[in-house]
Scaffold this motif. Sequence first.
Motif, PDB file in Angstrom:
ATOM      1  N   MET A 168       0.827  -1.204   0.000  1.00  0.00           N
ATOM      2  CA  MET A 168       0.000   0.000   0.000  1.00  0.00           C
ATOM      3  C   MET A 168       0.862   1.255   0.000  1.00  0.00           C
ATOM      4  O   MET A 168       0.531   2.261  -0.642  1.00  0.00           O
ATOM      5  N   THR A 169       1.983   1.227   0.709  1.00  0.00           N
ATOM      6  CA  THR A 169       2.895   2.374   0.723  1.00  0.00           C
ATOM      7  C   THR A 169       3.516   2.604  -0.646  1.00  0.00           C
ATOM      8  O   THR A 169       3.647   3.741  -1.106  1.00  0.00           O
ATOM      9  N   LEU A 170       3.898   1.521  -1.320  1.00  0.00           N
ATOM     10  CA  LEU A 170       4.485   1.652  -2.648  1.00  0.00           C
ATOM     11  C   LEU A 170       3.490   2.229  -3.649  1.00  0.00           C
ATOM     12  O   LEU A 170       3.828   3.092  -4.466  1.00  0.00           O
ATOM     13  N   LEU A 171       2.240   1.763  -3.590  1.00  0.00           N
ATOM     14  CA  LEU A 171       1.217   2.320  -4.490  1.00  0.00           C
ATOM     15  C   LEU A 171       0.895   3.767  -4.139  1.00  0.00           C
ATOM     16  O   LEU A 171       0.573   4.569  -5.014  1.00  0.00           O
ATOM     17  N   GLY A 172       0.962   4.114  -2.840  1.00  0.00           N
ATOM     18  CA  GLY A 172       0.679   5.481  -2.442  1.00  0.00           C
ATOM     19  C   GLY A 172       1.731   6.464  -2.894  1.00  0.00           C
ATOM     20  O   GLY A 172       1.455   7.668  -3.044  1.00  0.00           O
ATOM     21  N   ASP A 173       2.963   5.971  -3.120  1.00  0.00           N
ATOM     22  CA  ASP A 173       4.031   6.862  -3.578  1.00  0.00           C
ATOM     23  C   ASP A 173       3.969   7.140  -5.070  1.00  0.00           C
ATOM     24  O   ASP A 173       4.720   7.985  -5.575  1.00  0.00           O
ATOM     25  N   MET A 174       3.111   6.446  -5.795  1.00  0.00           N
ATOM     26  CA  MET A 174       2.964   6.681  -7.239  1.00  0.00           C
ATOM     27  C   MET A 174       1.957   7.805  -7.450  1.00  0.00           C
ATOM     28  O   MET A 174       0.745   7.607  -7.387  1.00  0.00           O
ATOM     29  N   ASN A 175       2.471   9.008  -7.677  1.00  0.00           N
ATOM     30  CA  ASN A 175       1.617  10.209  -7.757  1.00  0.00           C
ATOM     31  C   ASN A 175       1.443  10.704  -9.181  1.00  0.00           C
ATOM     32  O   ASN A 175       1.075  11.866  -9.386  1.00  0.00           O
ATOM     33  N   LEU A 179      -1.558   7.953 -14.330  1.00  0.00           N
ATOM     34  CA  LEU A 179      -1.804   6.585 -13.869  1.00  0.00           C
ATOM     35  C   LEU A 179      -2.868   6.503 -12.783  1.00  0.00           C
ATOM     36  O   LEU A 179      -3.094   5.430 -12.237  1.00  0.00           O
ATOM     37  N   ILE A 180      -3.504   7.640 -12.457  1.00  0.00           N
ATOM     38  CA  ILE A 180      -4.447   7.641 -11.334  1.00  0.00           C
ATOM     39  C   ILE A 180      -5.652   6.757 -11.605  1.00  0.00           C
ATOM     40  O   ILE A 180      -6.203   6.122 -10.688  1.00  0.00           O
ATOM     41  N   SER A 181      -6.078   6.648 -12.858  1.00  0.00           N
ATOM     42  CA  SER A 181      -7.233   5.809 -13.181  1.00  0.00           C
ATOM     43  C   SER A 181      -6.918   4.323 -12.995  1.00  0.00           C
ATOM     44  O   SER A 181      -7.826   3.520 -12.789  1.00  0.00           O
ATOM     45  N   MET A 182      -5.643   3.959 -13.035  1.00  0.00           N
ATOM     46  CA  MET A 182      -5.256   2.569 -12.836  1.00  0.00           C
ATOM     47  C   MET A 182      -4.885   2.304 -11.377  1.00  0.00           C
ATOM     48  O   MET A 182      -5.175   1.229 -10.839  1.00  0.00           O
ATOM     49  N   ILE A 183      -4.273   3.291 -10.727  1.00  0.00           N
ATOM     50  CA  ILE A 183      -3.789   3.092  -9.361  1.00  0.00           C
ATOM     51  C   ILE A 183      -4.927   3.129  -8.357  1.00  0.00           C
ATOM     52  O   ILE A 183      -4.953   2.344  -7.404  1.00  0.00           O
ATOM     53  N   ILE A 188      -8.079   0.806  -3.835  1.00  0.00           N
ATOM     54  CA  ILE A 188      -9.356   0.470  -3.199  1.00  0.00           C
ATOM     55  C   ILE A 188      -9.461  -1.040  -2.982  1.00  0.00           C
ATOM     56  O   ILE A 188      -9.851  -1.522  -1.910  1.00  0.00           O
ATOM     57  N   GLY A 189      -9.099  -1.812  -4.012  1.00  0.00           N
ATOM     58  CA  GLY A 189      -9.127  -3.262  -3.865  1.00  0.00           C
ATOM     59  C   GLY A 189      -8.146  -3.761  -2.820  1.00  0.00           C
ATOM     60  O   GLY A 189      -8.457  -4.669  -2.050  1.00  0.00           O
ATOM     61  N   LEU A 190      -6.962  -3.135  -2.767  1.00  0.00           N
ATOM     62  CA  LEU A 190      -5.965  -3.543  -1.779  1.00  0.00           C
ATOM     63  C   LEU A 190      -6.418  -3.184  -0.369  1.00  0.00           C
ATOM     64  O   LEU A 190      -6.138  -3.928   0.583  1.00  0.00           O
TER      65      LEU A 190
END
Length: 217
Positions: A168-175, A179-183, A188-190
């Motif tokens: 979750m931290t790794l996905l949160g660092d992708m700003n 890519l927001i529509s994919m992340i 949410i699923g994670l």
Amino acid sequence: MMTSLFSSFDPMTSILQMNWISMISPIIILPKLFWTKKSRIMKMMKIMESLIIQEMKNITNHKEILILSKSLFLMIMIMNIMGLMPYNFTPTSHICVASIMALPIWMMLMIYGWMKFTNKMFMHLLPTGTPSLIMPMMIMIETTGNIIRPISLSVRLTANMIAGHLLMTLLGDMNNVNLISMILPMQIGLMMFESAISMIQAYVFCTLMTLYSSEIP
């Protein structure tokens, strides 16, 4: 700003974090709710408690262990779910917190079992029908497996909490805006998956603890 990936598990990373108060708050808040008017939350808690007790009755008949399992399940589940909230950390992601729950219970069962039922505890070290040639090896294996039980309980809980939170931290660092529509759906699923893991790990911890207690008559 966090200095490293693992600093998200540090309770002193930021002033806004609740630190270790998040671990003791369920212990302080939950008993007071029993004196208030029954609400939907309390009814849900009672239903959950009854389900846990019915599930654990299939493993052991010790009433003390049933009460302990119910209390531990609720405490671990609440601490795990609180770790998913912003500006908070998961107390059970620290090996010291998981070990102080597993080690005293294991020591209590071992001391009581060896003092009261010494012969039957020796019988558990050697399964029925073991050939004579491998009897010493089986005794060593069973003894080692018995000793590492608190380590396996604490490491299992800690590792599962760390693994999901790191992702979750790794996905949160992708700003990246592109890519927001994919992340966002992945996050949410994670989050839903981690909520389920929080309850499952609490259930696994209590089930294994109850299973270990079933070896004691």
